[in-house]
Write an enzyme that holds these catalytic residues in place. Structure first.
Site, PDB file in Angstrom:
ATOM      1  N   CYS A  38       3.393  47.109   3.321  1.00 43.71           N
ATOM      2  CA  CYS A  38       3.121  48.456   2.832  1.00 43.71           C
ATOM      3  C   CYS A  38       1.679  48.764   3.196  1.00 43.71           C
ATOM      4  CB  CYS A  38       3.313  48.525   1.312  1.00 43.71           C
ATOM      5  SG  CYS A  38       2.722  50.065   0.592  1.00 43.71           S
ATOM      6  N   GLU A  97       0.843  -1.191   0.000  1.00 48.81           N
ATOM      7  CA  GLU A  97       0.000   0.000   0.000  1.00 48.81           C
ATOM      8  C   GLU A  97       0.882   1.246   0.000  1.00 48.81           C
ATOM      9  OE1 GLU A  97      -2.651  -0.210   3.375  1.00 48.81           O
ATOM     10  OE2 GLU A  97      -2.770  -2.390   3.218  1.00 48.81           O
ATOM     11  N   CYS A 147       5.388  51.308  -4.561  1.00 48.12           N
ATOM     12  CA  CYS A 147       4.868  52.685  -4.492  1.00 48.12           C
ATOM     13  C   CYS A 147       5.770  53.655  -3.747  1.00 48.12           C
ATOM     14  CB  CYS A 147       3.486  52.679  -3.838  1.00 48.12           C
ATOM     15  SG  CYS A 147       3.497  52.239  -2.085  1.00 48.12           S
ATOM     16  N   TYR A 151      -7.033   2.158   6.550  1.00 49.46           N
ATOM     17  CA  TYR A 151      -6.321   0.937   6.172  1.00 49.46           C
ATOM     18  C   TYR A 151      -6.144  -0.071   7.301  1.00 49.46           C
ATOM     19  CZ  TYR A 151      -2.698   3.986   8.112  1.00 49.46           C
ATOM     20  OH  TYR A 151      -2.000   4.846   8.913  1.00 49.46           O
ATOM     21  N   CYS A 170      -1.059  51.899  -3.116  1.00 49.24           N
ATOM     22  CA  CYS A 170      -0.018  51.021  -3.654  1.00 49.24           C
ATOM     23  C   CYS A 170      -0.543  50.294  -4.889  1.00 49.24           C
ATOM     24  CB  CYS A 170       0.428  50.013  -2.607  1.00 49.24           C
ATOM     25  SG  CYS A 170       1.717  48.876  -3.190  1.00 49.24           S
ATOM     26  N   CYS A 177       8.397  50.595   0.149  1.00 47.40           N
ATOM     27  CA  CYS A 177       7.722  49.641  -0.716  1.00 47.40           C
ATOM     28  C   CYS A 177       8.278  49.761  -2.138  1.00 47.40           C
ATOM     29  CB  CYS A 177       6.223  49.898  -0.722  1.00 47.40           C
ATOM     30  SG  CYS A 177       5.305  48.912  -1.938  1.00 47.40           S
ATOM     31  N   LYS A 187       2.333   4.643   1.248  1.00 51.21           N
ATOM     32  CA  LYS A 187       2.499   5.212   2.589  1.00 51.21           C
ATOM     33  C   LYS A 187       2.105   6.691   2.524  1.00 51.21           C
ATOM     34  CE  LYS A 187       5.724   5.570   6.463  1.00 51.21           C
ATOM     35  NZ  LYS A 187       5.513   7.002   6.715  1.00 51.21           N
ATOM     36  N   LYS A 194      10.989   3.402   2.545  1.00 56.78           N
ATOM     37  CA  LYS A 194      11.001   4.860   2.449  1.00 56.78           C
ATOM     38  C   LYS A 194      11.637   5.323   1.142  1.00 56.78           C
ATOM     39  CE  LYS A 194       9.810   7.239   5.361  1.00 56.78           C
ATOM     40  NZ  LYS A 194      10.354   7.688   6.646  1.00 56.78           N
ATOM     41  N   ASP A 201       1.568  10.348   3.660  1.00 60.78           N
ATOM     42  CA  ASP A 201       2.248  11.229   4.614  1.00 60.78           C
ATOM     43  C   ASP A 201       1.224  12.186   5.217  1.00 60.78           C
ATOM     44  OD1 ASP A 201       4.258  12.267   6.118  1.00 60.78           O
ATOM     45  OD2 ASP A 201       5.182  13.424   4.501  1.00 60.78           O
TER      46      ASP A 201
END
Length: 702
Positions: A441, A121, A426, A241, A446, A423, A123, A329, A125
């Protein structure tokens, strides 16, 4: 201390490995904040296992190799599992997998004529969960926790669409007595699809929140939300499972059990295969590794299980893992490239996000050339600079991520990156709120934020301007008709709106424009929106931390925008449910001259900046007092009780400290109640809470 040859003695190295593994596991399981990659964690665990195999005297009950990974948070009610939830031993390559297959075949007496069958099956995560059904009805959900005790996350799991509330008749046909009289605990993973992970992290960057490291941590953080409404918007899914005890089930193999789960209505991963040789197991693992990029969920390997449940029972368990299963793995895919520059990107809410731009490189099946670095703290933590040779991978095999620099290849004279003071879009000053990771900002003018701010202004909970869609607003901004929200009222005309090009052509080759009919309807809606009132204006302005509820609270308390502008930060912070963080954001917004100028233009254009006071504000009689709520309340949810206390000016905290004024303890109150007693904090029952809410006063003598 090293020995005479310079090597660390085995006992000292084992102690160091245990310390590292426990620290990293706590960060991973309890805080959802991994400190190292999965590959690095697995390498340390394999080193400790090898060390203990060579020196059996180093094995102790508190070694990490003897425990199930995971921790139980104090945030949720503890739940004891029907049977222990074990970890899984790992095979880091095919030779290790072959060794396990050979040992298992030998233990079960396999022959060429009668080989051992295995179920392979994927795995997943994700976050391990146990779902309990009594008389075929869903009653509880818990995380794996430490394997024996998990966290009660029932309310959050109920928001996951693919979790059945009752077992389906097709599955109950294979359960003694049709499921009646039985308690069945099934197990699996809660995960977040990759596309949902991308969307969640994009939203985190836009809002200046810390991004999740990978889909697994996003799923864990979402499942552990205190408010199930937050979980419901995180798009979680499940794969089941396993079962705690298959005795009431009429199944004999893992393959039959997976079919039983499907018949009951559970989501079961379709990529499972019954194999009868090492070659077939290898082929499944190789297919899974080749196809992992095509999946919309994260996998980090393959789980190989003995198919026969009777054989599983015969093989049994070690202290931490089943002898009848192993996890193969996958190796992580990482590439080196050169970081050419760190560029600043300005998002719709004004967040300045640093982005790494590097030489293109193929990772996990696609070419990547840029990756977000999220914020300056992340840049400092990873210690990356322009010109570095860097290691990149894909978090969750989908999000490009900079792992870190190859320091020995760092060019001379490289300099640390600094966030700009102005910024880049602007030229307005950039601010960073205390306790925040993001630089922002705050100018309403802007250009980088203009389109999104204008779209937000016309949204349903703001000024509710029907017909003002994303595409039309974006085209008006691109063609110079709009730059701020006041332009809707004092410069936009029906004629100019009707002539807006939609950047598309008809079949005859003519440019498609908005047109007179649509323009007339939109302008009527804009005119009608002038009278929506102060609460909608405040929300529509897009002030940081001011959502629809906060906007309504501020409008109800101050009554007019003029009064709110004149209020001090302290005045605003004293409003129930507001606090210093929101108050500072409001004052920062109105301290920007460009923002004030837009507000004045709205006033001159006839937009209502006042709110009728529809309900009196309750006296702030609990101001200065801090409450902590714990346990189960009968007449309130903890959320509703906390909101009622905040309306009276109280602060509601999540943990008990010396500064806590009162702890309200309901049924099954746990560690918070114990800590309150240890610190001498006054403890109230629910009746005491009700008296406070009714009278608006704390208990006498306090």
């Amino acid at each position: 201390m090293a020995d005479e040859k310079g090597a660390t003695p085995p006992r000292a190295r084992a102690a160091e490995l245990n310390r590292l593994l426990n620290t990293y596991a706590y960060r991973y399981y309890a805080l959802d904040d991994p400190a190292v990659t999965d590959a690095e964690f697995d390498r340390l665990l394999q080193e400790l296992l090898a060390l203990e195999a060579a020196h059996p005297e180093l094995v102790s009950p508190d070694s990490y190799t003897q425990r199930v990974g995971g921790y139980v948070s104090e945030q949720f009610e503890p739940v004891r599992h029907a049977a222990r939830m074990y970890s899984m031993d790992d095979a880091m390559d095919l030779p290790e997998l072959d060794e396990w297959l050979s040992r298992t075949d030998e233990a079960l007496g396999a022959t060429p004529q009668h080989p051992v069958a295995y179920t392979c099956e994927l795995k997943i995560d994700g976050l391990g969960v146990a779902l309990t059904y009594r008389d075929a009805q869903f009653v509880r959900a818990a995380t794996r926790g430490d394997g024996t005790t998990g966290e009660n996350v029932t309310a959050n799991v109920l928001t996951i669409a693919d979790v059945p509330h009752a077992l389906a008749p097709a599955g109950l046909a294979h359960v003694d007595s049709g499921g009646l009289g039985h308690t069945i605990e099934v197990r699996g993973e809660v995960y977040m699809p990759k596309h949902s992970f991308v969307r969640l992290n994009e939203g985190a960057d836009a809002a200046g929140r810390e991004p999740f490291a990978n889909p697994r941590n996003a799923a864990a953080g979402s499942l552990r939300q205190k408010d199930p409404k937050v979980t419901s918007h995180r798009d979680l899914e499940t794969f089941l499972y396993a079962v705690a005890d298959e005795s009431p089930l009429d199944v004999r193999t893992q393959a039959e059990f997976l079919q039983w789960l499907t018949d009951c209505g559970f989501s079961v991963n379709p990529h499972a295969c019954r194999c009868t040789s090492a070659r077939e197991v290898h082929e499944f693992c190789e297919r899974a590794l080749a196809q992992r990029d095509e999946l919309d969920y994260d996998i980090d390997g393959v789980v190989v299980k003995v198919d026969s449940l009777a054989s599983q029972e015969a093989l049994g368990f070690t202290a931490r893992a089943p002898r009848w299963a192993i996890a193969f793995k996958f190796p992580p895919e990482e590439k080196r490239t050169v970081l050419r520059q760190i560029r600043i990107q300005v998002g719709r809410t004004g967040v300045l996000t640093p982005v790494a731009e590097f030489d293109p490189v193929v990772v996990a099946g696609s070419t990547i050339a840029r990756a977000t670095l999220h914020n300056i703290d992340e840049i400092r933590r990873k210690n990356v600079r322009a010109g570095d040779t860097i290691v990149v991978h894909k978090a969750g095999d989908v999000i490009p991520e900079v792992v870190g620099p190859v320091l020995e290849l760092r060019p001379e004279g490289s300099e640390e990156f600094e966030m700009p003071e102005l910024c880049p879009s602007c030229g307005s000053p950039v601010m960073r709120e205390e306790g925040e990771v993001a630089f922002r900002c705050v100018s309403i003018d802007c250009p980088a934020q203009a389109a999104e701010r204008l779209i937000h202004w016309g949204s349903r909970n703001a000024m509710d301007i029907d017909g003002l869609g994303d595409e039309i607003v974006s085209r008006m901004v691109a063609q110079g008709l709009l730059s701020d929200v006041a332009d809707f009222y004092d410069s936009l005309t029906e004629k100019s709106l009707a002539e807006v090009s939609m950047d598309r052509q008809s079949m005859d080759g003519d440019d498609i424009v908005v047109g007179k009919v649509i323009a007339r309807k939109i302008m009527a809606q804009i005119d009608e929106s002038r009278g929506r009132g102060l609460a909608r204006v405040l929300f529509g302005l897009g002030i940081r931390h001011v959502g629809a509820n906060v906007a309504a609270t501020l409008a109800g308390r101050f009554g007019s925008l003029q009064a709110l502008q004149a209020a001090t930060e302290e005045d605003i912070a004293q409003v129930g449910g507001i606090g210093p963080k929101i108050a500072a954001s409001v004052r920062a917004f109105f301290s920007v001259p460009e923002n004030v100028a837009v507000v004045e233009r709205l006033r001159e254009a006839g937009v209502s900046l006042e709110q009728e006071l529809t309900a009196p504000v309750r006296p702030q009689t609990l101001a200065g007092l801090t409450f902590v709520l714990t346990g189960t309340l009968q007449s309130h949810t903890r959320s509703s009780a906390g909101a009622a206390l905040k309306e009276l000016g109280a602060k509601v905290a999540g943990s008990v400290s010396k500064k806590t004024s009162f702890v309200v303890a309901g049924e099954a109150a746990g560690s918070k109640l114990e800590r309150a007693r240890a610190l001498g904090v006054t403890v109230l029952d629910e009746a005491g809470l009700d008296r406070i809410l009714a009278t608006g006063e704390p208990p006498r003598g306090e």
